[in-house]
Design a protein around this motif. Structure first.
Motif, PDB file in Angstrom:
ATOM      1  N   ARG A 160       1.171   3.218  -3.082  1.00  0.00           N
ATOM      2  CA  ARG A 160       0.959   3.686  -4.457  1.00  0.00           C
ATOM      3  C   ARG A 160       1.297   5.170  -4.625  1.00  0.00           C
ATOM      4  O   ARG A 160       1.660   5.611  -5.712  1.00  0.00           O
ATOM      5  CB  ARG A 160      -0.459   3.411  -4.926  1.00  0.00           C
ATOM      6  N   GLU A 161       1.153   5.974  -3.567  1.00  0.00           N
ATOM      7  CA  GLU A 161       1.472   7.397  -3.666  1.00  0.00           C
ATOM      8  C   GLU A 161       2.976   7.646  -3.636  1.00  0.00           C
ATOM      9  O   GLU A 161       3.488   8.530  -4.323  1.00  0.00           O
ATOM     10  CB  GLU A 161       0.806   8.166  -2.525  1.00  0.00           C
ATOM     11  N   SER A 189      -0.560  -5.730  -2.412  1.00  0.00           N
ATOM     12  CA  SER A 189      -1.169  -4.502  -1.889  1.00  0.00           C
ATOM     13  C   SER A 189      -2.636  -4.393  -2.296  1.00  0.00           C
ATOM     14  O   SER A 189      -3.002  -4.691  -3.427  1.00  0.00           O
ATOM     15  CB  SER A 189      -0.416  -3.279  -2.415  1.00  0.00           C
ATOM     16  N   SER A 190      -3.440  -3.905  -1.355  1.00  0.00           N
ATOM     17  CA  SER A 190      -4.868  -3.748  -1.636  1.00  0.00           C
ATOM     18  C   SER A 190      -5.192  -2.413  -2.303  1.00  0.00           C
ATOM     19  O   SER A 190      -6.317  -2.213  -2.768  1.00  0.00           O
ATOM     20  CB  SER A 190      -5.660  -3.863  -0.325  1.00  0.00           C
ATOM     21  N   ASP A 191      -4.218  -1.499  -2.354  1.00  0.00           N
ATOM     22  CA  ASP A 191      -4.487  -0.173  -2.913  1.00  0.00           C
ATOM     23  C   ASP A 191      -4.033  -0.021  -4.365  1.00  0.00           C
ATOM     24  O   ASP A 191      -4.050   1.072  -4.917  1.00  0.00           O
ATOM     25  CB  ASP A 191      -3.830   0.917  -2.055  1.00  0.00           C
ATOM     26  N   THR A 246      -0.916  -0.801  -5.530  1.00  0.00           N
ATOM     27  CA  THR A 246       0.512  -0.501  -5.684  1.00  0.00           C
ATOM     28  C   THR A 246       1.149  -1.393  -6.743  1.00  0.00           C
ATOM     29  O   THR A 246       2.011  -0.949  -7.511  1.00  0.00           O
ATOM     30  CB  THR A 246       1.253  -0.679  -4.346  1.00  0.00           C
ATOM     31  N   ASN A 272       0.821  -1.211   0.000  1.00  0.00           N
ATOM     32  CA  ASN A 272       0.000   0.000   0.000  1.00  0.00           C
ATOM     33  C   ASN A 272       0.861   1.271   0.000  1.00  0.00           C
ATOM     34  O   ASN A 272       0.777   2.112   0.902  1.00  0.00           O
ATOM     35  CB  ASN A 272      -0.960   0.002   1.194  1.00  0.00           C
ATOM     36  N   GLY A 304       0.586   7.923   3.334  1.00  0.00           N
ATOM     37  CA  GLY A 304       0.360   6.526   3.681  1.00  0.00           C
ATOM     38  C   GLY A 304       0.427   6.283   5.184  1.00  0.00           C
ATOM     39  O   GLY A 304       0.597   7.200   5.977  1.00  0.00           O
TER      40      GLY A 304
END
Length: 245
Positions: free
Chosen positions: A16-17, A41-43, A45, A14, A214
């Motif tokens: 991704r940003e 990752s659930s987001d 990534t 998680n 994050g």
């Protein structure tokens, strides 16, 4: 002097940003490649990482993990995969994905592998610093390192730093396939094993910056493992050295 080539292994969960910013800065450095090890990752990534790999073909690679999660498992999978290949790089590095480690300091760590087998980016040697941590967090980190040094007899000032560079052949001598830790305790277990080989360990100062985006992955389970791990390592020394098990 021959310029060393380096592979940076970046475990992600998680992030991704942060990941595009980190990879972008690493790509500004010549002779550096990146392996992103995404822990399902659930987001999204992993998808972001695939896009970065497509945009930097030949320099960025992605490993998608499933199953048992954890920082240690991610590093073990990534390191073993790289070591199983023909020699491609001189140095293998570890970095966090949350931008707490400045890629501009990476060349200093890589250069220091000329005199050491493993180089730690250290917050706690002269010139090192921590930015944006509250006083309680600073005290906790310093206490944790003092605790680890006391129990394990390691000499490094920053045993818990996740910013490290290893000479490839030195890393290959560390029996990571036998490691048991999953979280941040993996970093201590890895350093303990390096000292047992024995490998030459050096520290260079870095400025650690607390994540801006994050969420931290520091959980109660991770903290408990970190408390117990030094004692397990100390007891293992009394039974048999890691290098002979």
């Amino acid at each position: 002097m021959t310029v060393k080539t380096a592979l940076v292994i970046v475990p992600t969960y998680n992030e991704r940003e942060n990941l595009p910013l980190l990879v972008g800065q690493l790509m500004e450095q010549p002779n550096v490649t990146v392996l992103v090890v995404d822990d399902d990752s659930s987001d999204g990534t992993g998808v972001v990482a695939d896009g970065l790999a497509a945009g930097h073909a030949g320099r960025v690679e992605v490993m998608h993990r499933t199953g048992r999660r954890g920082l240690g498992r991610s590093y073990i999978d990534g390191i073993q995969t790289m070591l199983a290949r023909p020699v491609e790089v001189d140095v293998i590095c570890q970095m966090d994905a949350d931008l707490s480690h400045d890629p501009r300091e990476l060349p200093d760590l890589i250069a220091a592998t000329a005199r050491a087998d493993v180089v730690i980016g250290s917050r706690y040697v002269p010139g090192g610093a921590v930015v944006n941590w509250p006083r309680r967090r600073r005290l906790l980190s310093r206490f944790a390192n003092a605790y680890i040094r006391t129990v394990t007899q390691l000499n490094a000032r920053d045993c818990t730093s996740g910013f490290r560079c290893w000479r490839r052949e030195a890393l290959a001598s560390v029996p990571i396939e036998r490691f048991e830790s999953d979280g941040y305790a993996f970093l201590v277990e890895m350093l303990f094993a390096a000292a047992a080989v024995p490998l030459r360990i050096a520290e260079v100062p870095i400025t650690f910056v607390e994540r801006r985006r994050g969420e931290s992955k520091l959980t109660r389970a991770v903290l408990l493992e970190s408390v117990l791990m030094p004692w397990r390592l100390a007891l293992s020394r009394k039974t048999a050295p890691l290098s002979s098990r």
